[in-house]
Motif scaffolding. Sequence first.
Motif: not given
Length: 170
Positions: A44, A48, A52-56, A77-78, A107
């Motif tokens: 992670e 990170n 950018n935009n790492i949600e999960s 991101n699922n 990203y």
Amino acid sequence: MKKKKTLKSILIILIIVLLVSLGGYLYMKHQEKELMQEQKPRIEKFLNYNYNNIESVTLTGTYTNPTGVTHIEGYLNNNKKLEIDAPLDGINGVEVVDTPTIFDDKYSKPGFEYKSKNVTDIEAEEKAKKEESNSGDSPNKERSVAEIIAEMKAFEEEIFKNSNRRNNNS
């Protein structure tokens, strides 16, 4: 009667082998889960910092390639199409995470499109920033005037003692 005894012995041996095999399999699965939990923060951190935009981050399993390097697999991101592959460095664990080219193109943070920082470099940078911020707050321990005067008197007494010893030895 002898055939029954032999058959029972073979059956018992097979059951023991099966139980040992099942125990080994369950132990290996447990080790795999522990490894993924232990390395997830490093994965992670890398993602990170460089993207950018790492949600999960979802980790799905491990494998060992023919050269003996263990890899952790997962996706971002699922979205199972955004597969990741994180090889373990023998010393530190995960240093870099391989991501799909489409993910890199969309990203990547500016400046990291072609060269990302590994986890050890990221941690060194964080440590340096932390030390810098701590040293900016109070570079030296604050002392009261009484403490400084007491220290100066002790130093002065030490000088006089050394001076007297030299004079007495001469």
